[in-house]
Design a protein around this motif. Sequence first.
Motif, mmCIF file in Angstrom:
data_model
loop_
_atom_site.group_PDB
_atom_site.id
_atom_site.type_symbol
_atom_site.label_atom_id
_atom_site.label_comp_id
_atom_site.label_asym_id
_atom_site.label_seq_id
_atom_site.Cartn_x
_atom_site.Cartn_y
_atom_site.Cartn_z
ATOM 1 N N SER A 145 0.831 -1.207 0.000
ATOM 2 C CA SER A 145 0.000 0.000 0.000
ATOM 3 C C SER A 145 0.866 1.258 0.000
ATOM 4 C CB SER A 145 -0.999 -0.003 1.156
ATOM 5 O OG SER A 145 -0.348 -0.035 2.392
ATOM 6 N N VAL A 146 2.062 1.178 0.585
ATOM 7 C CA VAL A 146 2.984 2.317 0.545
ATOM 8 C C VAL A 146 3.390 2.587 -0.906
ATOM 9 C CG1 VAL A 146 5.334 3.066 1.134
ATOM 10 C CG2 VAL A 146 3.884 2.048 2.881
ATOM 11 N N ILE A 147 3.694 1.538 -1.640
ATOM 12 C CA ILE A 147 4.097 1.696 -3.043
ATOM 13 C C ILE A 147 2.949 2.286 -3.858
ATOM 14 C CG2 ILE A 147 4.780 0.455 -5.149
ATOM 15 C CD1 ILE A 147 6.409 -1.412 -3.217
ATOM 16 N N LYS A 148 1.713 1.820 -3.608
ATOM 17 C CA LYS A 148 0.541 2.381 -4.300
ATOM 18 C C LYS A 148 0.437 3.876 -4.040
ATOM 19 C CE LYS A 148 -3.202 0.052 -3.114
ATOM 20 N NZ LYS A 148 -4.473 -0.696 -3.078
ATOM 21 N N GLN A 149 0.639 4.282 -2.775
ATOM 22 C CA GLN A 149 0.573 5.698 -2.414
ATOM 23 C C GLN A 149 1.661 6.493 -3.149
ATOM 24 O OE1 GLN A 149 -1.647 7.251 -0.202
ATOM 25 N NE2 GLN A 149 -2.732 5.318 -0.082
ATOM 26 N N ILE A 150 2.876 5.941 -3.172
ATOM 27 C CA ILE A 150 3.997 6.631 -3.821
ATOM 28 C C ILE A 150 3.741 6.772 -5.327
ATOM 29 C CG2 ILE A 150 6.465 6.510 -4.387
ATOM 30 C CD1 ILE A 150 6.847 5.091 -1.646
ATOM 31 N N ILE A 151 3.250 5.714 -5.955
ATOM 32 C CA ILE A 151 2.941 5.782 -7.390
ATOM 33 C C ILE A 151 1.932 6.894 -7.636
ATOM 34 C CG2 ILE A 151 1.767 4.578 -9.297
ATOM 35 C CD1 ILE A 151 3.177 1.997 -8.295
ATOM 36 N N GLY A 152 0.891 6.941 -6.817
ATOM 37 C CA GLY A 152 -0.141 7.966 -6.968
ATOM 38 C C GLY A 152 0.395 9.371 -6.803
ATOM 39 N N LYS A 153 1.196 9.571 -5.756
ATOM 40 C CA LYS A 153 1.769 10.900 -5.508
ATOM 41 C C LYS A 153 2.710 11.309 -6.632
ATOM 42 C CE LYS A 153 1.438 10.815 -0.493
ATOM 43 N NZ LYS A 153 2.135 10.600 0.770
ATOM 44 N N THR A 154 3.453 10.339 -7.159
ATOM 45 C CA THR A 154 4.396 10.622 -8.240
ATOM 46 C C THR A 154 3.655 11.010 -9.513
ATOM 47 O OG1 THR A 154 5.991 9.077 -7.251
ATOM 48 C CG2 THR A 154 6.363 9.703 -9.551
ATOM 49 N N VAL A 155 2.594 10.268 -9.848
ATOM 50 C CA VAL A 155 1.778 10.612 -11.027
ATOM 51 C C VAL A 155 1.234 12.028 -10.874
ATOM 52 C CG1 VAL A 155 -0.400 10.122 -12.244
ATOM 53 C CG2 VAL A 155 1.146 8.239 -11.657
ATOM 54 N N LEU A 179 11.964 7.760 -9.687
ATOM 55 C CA LEU A 179 11.312 8.660 -8.718
ATOM 56 C C LEU A 179 10.577 7.858 -7.650
ATOM 57 C CD1 LEU A 179 9.851 11.337 -11.164
ATOM 58 C CD2 LEU A 179 11.675 11.709 -9.489
ATOM 59 N N VAL A 180 9.825 6.840 -8.076
ATOM 60 C CA VAL A 180 9.086 5.995 -7.134
ATOM 61 C C VAL A 180 10.067 5.289 -6.192
ATOM 62 C CG1 VAL A 180 7.604 3.951 -6.924
ATOM 63 C CG2 VAL A 180 7.089 5.690 -8.652
ATOM 64 N N GLU A 181 11.127 4.739 -6.754
ATOM 65 C CA GLU A 181 12.121 4.036 -5.948
ATOM 66 C C GLU A 181 12.781 4.982 -4.944
ATOM 67 O OE1 GLU A 181 16.040 1.197 -6.580
ATOM 68 O OE2 GLU A 181 15.530 2.662 -8.124
ATOM 69 N N GLY A 182 13.092 6.189 -5.379
ATOM 70 C CA GLY A 182 13.714 7.173 -4.493
ATOM 71 C C GLY A 182 12.829 7.500 -3.307
ATOM 72 N N LYS A 221 13.495 6.596 0.714
ATOM 73 C CA LYS A 221 13.416 7.631 1.759
ATOM 74 C C LYS A 221 12.559 7.162 2.915
ATOM 75 C CE LYS A 221 13.437 11.655 -1.088
ATOM 76 N NZ LYS A 221 12.637 12.787 -1.504
ATOM 77 N N LEU A 222 11.401 6.594 2.586
ATOM 78 C CA LEU A 222 10.481 6.119 3.623
ATOM 79 C C LEU A 222 11.088 4.963 4.415
ATOM 80 C CD1 LEU A 222 7.020 6.272 1.823
ATOM 81 C CD2 LEU A 222 7.814 7.698 3.705
ATOM 82 N N ARG A 223 11.786 4.069 3.745
ATOM 83 C CA ARG A 223 12.412 2.933 4.432
ATOM 84 C C ARG A 223 13.487 3.403 5.393
ATOM 85 N NH1 ARG A 223 13.579 -1.897 0.374
ATOM 86 N NH2 ARG A 223 14.706 -2.672 2.169
#
Length: 84
Positions: free
Chosen positions: A5-15, A72-75, A79-81
């Motif tokens: 769910s964190v990755i889903k959030q990051i993808i959304g914010k990045t888009v 960008l998503v990976e970055g 950061k969160l990790r």
Amino acid sequence: MSEKSVIKQIIGKTVKAIRIKKGLSQEDLAHECNVDRSYISMIEVGRNEPSVTKIFDLCTGLRVKPSDFFKLVEGEFEKLREQG
């Protein structure tokens, strides 16, 4: 929150961030990707997880290379990790 769910959030914010930076509305991006505006909205708020194929479509609409998008998503994920 699970990693998925964190990755889903990051993808959304990045888009959303790229879309705004490029001066596109959700409607504009939806038109470019042949999807409904509500689908873009669901991705941006992290309620919908786009397939890899759909991410490539989004990148085409956003005029960014998929490799740059994933960097960008990976970055953001790294950061969160580090914070967690």
